[in-house]
Design a protein around this motif. Structure first.
Motif, PDB file in Angstrom:
ATOM      1  N   GLU B  43     -25.123 -96.005  -9.696  1.00 35.73           N
ATOM      2  CA  GLU B  43     -25.475 -94.664  -9.200  1.00 35.73           C
ATOM      3  C   GLU B  43     -26.482 -94.739  -8.052  1.00 35.73           C
ATOM      4  N   SER B  44     -27.413 -95.695  -8.153  1.00 35.96           N
ATOM      5  CA  SER B  44     -28.509 -95.737  -7.185  1.00 35.96           C
ATOM      6  C   SER B  44     -28.225 -96.649  -6.001  1.00 35.96           C
ATOM      7  N   GLY B  45     -27.288 -97.592  -6.181  1.00 31.57           N
ATOM      8  CA  GLY B  45     -27.042 -98.567  -5.131  1.00 31.57           C
ATOM      9  C   GLY B  45     -27.931 -99.795  -5.226  1.00 31.57           C
ATOM     10  N   PHE B  46     -28.935 -99.786  -6.093  1.00 27.39           N
ATOM     11  CA  PHE B  46     -29.759-100.982  -6.301  1.00 27.39           C
ATOM     12  C   PHE B  46     -29.000-101.957  -7.204  1.00 27.39           C
ATOM     13  N   SER B  47     -29.414-103.224  -7.174  1.00 30.21           N
ATOM     14  CA  SER B  47     -28.753-104.194  -8.055  1.00 30.21           C
ATOM     15  C   SER B  47     -29.282-104.044  -9.478  1.00 30.21           C
ATOM     16  N   PRO B  48     -28.469-104.442 -10.482  1.00 30.57           N
ATOM     17  CA  PRO B  48     -28.949-104.384 -11.873  1.00 30.57           C
ATOM     18  C   PRO B  48     -30.264-105.137 -12.064  1.00 30.57           C
ATOM     19  N   ASP B  49     -30.397-106.295 -11.405  1.00 26.03           N
ATOM     20  CA  ASP B  49     -31.648-107.054 -11.532  1.00 26.03           C
ATOM     21  C   ASP B  49     -32.831-106.246 -11.020  1.00 26.03           C
ATOM     22  N   TYR B  50     -32.613-105.549  -9.902  1.00 24.15           N
ATOM     23  CA  TYR B  50     -33.692-104.744  -9.341  1.00 24.15           C
ATOM     24  C   TYR B  50     -34.054-103.594 -10.294  1.00 24.15           C
ATOM     25  N   VAL B  51     -33.024-102.990 -10.881  1.00 22.20           N
ATOM     26  CA  VAL B  51     -33.269-101.888 -11.827  1.00 22.20           C
ATOM     27  C   VAL B  51     -34.145-102.377 -12.971  1.00 22.20           C
ATOM     28  N   ARG B  81     -36.342 -92.726  -6.757  1.00 20.93           N
ATOM     29  CA  ARG B  81     -34.885 -92.745  -6.554  1.00 20.93           C
ATOM     30  C   ARG B  81     -34.176 -93.307  -7.793  1.00 20.93           C
ATOM     31  N   LEU B  82     -34.793 -94.313  -8.389  1.00 16.95           N
ATOM     32  CA  LEU B  82     -34.230 -94.844  -9.634  1.00 16.95           C
ATOM     33  C   LEU B  82     -34.254 -93.781 -10.732  1.00 16.95           C
ATOM     34  N   PHE B  83     -35.358 -93.042 -10.820  1.00 13.95           N
ATOM     35  CA  PHE B  83     -35.446 -92.013 -11.865  1.00 13.95           C
ATOM     36  C   PHE B  83     -34.387 -90.938 -11.642  1.00 13.95           C
ATOM     37  N   GLU B  84     -34.175 -90.577 -10.388  1.00  7.72           N
ATOM     38  CA  GLU B  84     -33.175 -89.557 -10.073  1.00  7.72           C
ATOM     39  C   GLU B  84     -31.773 -90.059 -10.445  1.00  7.72           C
ATOM     40  N   ALA B  85     -31.494 -91.337 -10.172  1.00 10.88           N
ATOM     41  CA  ALA B  85     -30.199 -91.921 -10.561  1.00 10.88           C
ATOM     42  C   ALA B  85     -30.065 -91.912 -12.087  1.00 10.88           C
ATOM     43  N   GLN B  86     -31.143 -92.297 -12.743  1.00  7.78           N
ATOM     44  CA  GLN B  86     -31.175 -92.302 -14.210  1.00  7.78           C
ATOM     45  C   GLN B  86     -30.897 -90.901 -14.775  1.00  7.78           C
ATOM     46  N   ARG B  87     -31.511 -89.908 -14.152  1.00  8.39           N
ATOM     47  CA  ARG B  87     -31.334 -88.515 -14.577  1.00  8.39           C
ATOM     48  C   ARG B  87     -29.852 -88.112 -14.466  1.00  8.39           C
ATOM     49  N   ARG B  88     -29.248 -88.454 -13.338  1.00  5.71           N
ATOM     50  CA  ARG B  88     -27.839 -88.071 -13.140  1.00  5.71           C
ATOM     51  C   ARG B  88     -26.932 -88.791 -14.128  1.00  5.71           C
ATOM     52  N   VAL B  89     -27.203 -90.077 -14.355  1.00 10.31           N
ATOM     53  CA  VAL B  89     -26.395 -90.857 -15.316  1.00 10.31           C
ATOM     54  C   VAL B  89     -26.487 -90.234 -16.710  1.00 10.31           C
ATOM     55  N   ILE B  90     -27.694 -89.883 -17.114  1.00 15.72           N
ATOM     56  CA  ILE B  90     -27.891 -89.341 -18.468  1.00 15.72           C
ATOM     57  C   ILE B  90     -27.237 -87.958 -18.605  1.00 15.72           C
ATOM     58  N   ALA B 156     -47.744 -93.461 -19.623  1.00 20.78           N
ATOM     59  CA  ALA B 156     -48.018 -93.013 -18.257  1.00 20.78           C
ATOM     60  C   ALA B 156     -46.717 -92.666 -17.537  1.00 20.78           C
ATOM     61  N   TYR B 157     -45.710 -93.502 -17.716  1.00 20.74           N
ATOM     62  CA  TYR B 157     -44.391 -93.273 -17.106  1.00 20.74           C
ATOM     63  C   TYR B 157     -43.813 -91.953 -17.602  1.00 20.74           C
ATOM     64  N   TYR B 158     -43.846 -91.769 -18.920  1.00 13.07           N
ATOM     65  CA  TYR B 158     -43.278 -90.561 -19.528  1.00 13.07           C
ATOM     66  C   TYR B 158     -44.002 -89.316 -19.026  1.00 13.07           C
ATOM     67  N   GLN B 159     -45.320 -89.400 -19.012  1.00 12.68           N
ATOM     68  CA  GLN B 159     -46.108 -88.233 -18.582  1.00 12.68           C
ATOM     69  C   GLN B 159     -45.855 -87.925 -17.107  1.00 12.68           C
ATOM     70  N   PHE B 160     -45.721 -88.968 -16.291  1.00 12.14           N
ATOM     71  CA  PHE B 160     -45.511 -88.774 -14.858  1.00 12.14           C
ATOM     72  C   PHE B 160     -44.207 -88.034 -14.603  1.00 12.14           C
ATOM     73  N   TYR B 161     -43.139 -88.443 -15.297  1.00 18.32           N
ATOM     74  CA  TYR B 161     -41.817 -87.873 -14.994  1.00 18.32           C
ATOM     75  C   TYR B 161     -41.462 -86.643 -15.829  1.00 18.32           C
ATOM     76  N   THR B 162     -42.157 -86.396 -16.915  1.00 19.72           N
ATOM     77  CA  THR B 162     -41.764 -85.252 -17.760  1.00 19.72           C
ATOM     78  C   THR B 162     -42.841 -84.183 -17.844  1.00 19.72           C
ATOM     79  N   ASP B 163     -44.053 -84.534 -17.438  1.00 17.17           N
ATOM     80  CA  ASP B 163     -45.171 -83.586 -17.526  1.00 17.17           C
ATOM     81  C   ASP B 163     -45.505 -83.206 -18.963  1.00 17.17           C
ATOM     82  N   THR B 164     -45.061 -83.991 -19.922  1.00 15.26           N
ATOM     83  CA  THR B 164     -45.478 -83.761 -21.309  1.00 15.26           C
ATOM     84  C   THR B 164     -45.970 -85.084 -21.883  1.00 15.26           C
TER      85      THR B 164
END
Lengths: 195, 195
Positions: B43-51, B81-90, B156-164
């Motif tokens: 979805e993102s165009g990055f390689s699996p290793d990079y993800v 961009r990875l988070f946005e790809a992740q969001r679309r995949v989910i 920290a990751y969860y709070q950053f992207y979800t605001d909860t």
């Protein structure tokens, strides 16, 4: 059963008390909730009315102003003395036999025991607002405002006396959204773990 | 079943991934965990290793330094961009059919859906420390230190992207202490709610 004691912490309006009573009925054990007031009064020497008025959701300024005033020579406020009486009552009840205890930091007071199932019941503000209007009727204040006040007071009281955060999942073995799952399912899940 | 999707948020070392796989097996539906990496890469165009290297627990400085650097002209970092790809995949997976999704803020990403059972799995530091040594072996760092680092990063990751707040009971329909209840019982409780 594996768990002799079930403690139920709950957000105001989540139906935690109703769930506790039903769990106790199904397991054939007592449920202590309002019944604790009489016992704490006896233990502390204060009158039952005074105990009620000085509860976490106290009508006369709340526990925090009480905790900060009227200290004896050891530095204990009436609120501290009530909490100490509450602690002794809860330790004695847990020793006496299987039971359900609703609220009053029982989960933390009984933390040294390994036979306690610690449950937290919560629900969305919308679901709780509907429930408190059904249960206690309309007031001048909006139900949302009443919930916010109670939530704040309860969290502060819990944090003050237990040094842990109210509603943090890791403080409980089982945390349930009663608004989403329904009260009956919550009762089923809890009793399943106790049989 | 009432819930088509089950999201499992979990503390590192709590066995949440194992629970998710077993729940999915018992319900006869797919479980997405590591499988998501390939999809996010596509979805993102990055390689699996990079993800993998840029995951919340990234090896090269972690998500927070990534989130703060390498921004494109719209102000998005690779992490965004990875988070946005992740969001679309989910979102797509949830649309496609019943499944279990482990981690990756899926509970928050799918918050608009009413057919999602949101589960949180946690356990004491002692129980998790024992489990990660069994699962991943000894390392130079103590297991307690590894847990603290992962917990901090994940929160920290969860709070950053979800605001909860990660691990706050009210964000989940069901929160379970897998160290206390055992993995099998956690699986039973979750599948019971889905049948």
């Amino acid at each position: 059963m594996r768990y002799r004691i079930i403690t139920i912490s709950r957000q105001f309006g989540s139906g935690g008390r109703t769930i506790g009573k039903e769990v106790a009925a199904q397991l054939g054990i007592p449920c202590y909730d309002q019944e604790l007031i009489q016992k704490i009064a006896q233990e502390s020497g204060f009158s039952p009315d005074y105990v009620v008025s000085r509860e976490e959701e106290g009508r006369r300024g709340g526990w925090i102003s009480n905790a900060l005033t009227s200290r004896d020579w050891k530095g204990n406020s009436n609120q501290d003395r009530l909490f100490e009486a509450q602690r002794r009552v809860i330790l004695d009840l847990a020793e006496a036999g299987p039971c359900v205890i609703v609220g009053r930091c029982a989960d933390d007071i009984l933390r040294a025991r390994s036979d306690v199932l610690k449950v937290f019941i919560h629900a969305s503000v919308e679901k709780r607002a509907r429930r408190i209007v059904e249960q206690y009727g309309q007031r001048d204040e909006s139900p949302e405002k009443r919930l916010r006040d109670k939530d704040k007071r309860r969290a502060a009281y819990y944090q003050f006396y237990t040094d842990t955060k109210f509603g943090q999942a890791e403080n409980y073995h089982l945390a349930l959204d009663s608004g989403e799952l329904g009260l009956d399912r919550c009762v089923d899940l809890i009793t399943t773990l106790c049989r």
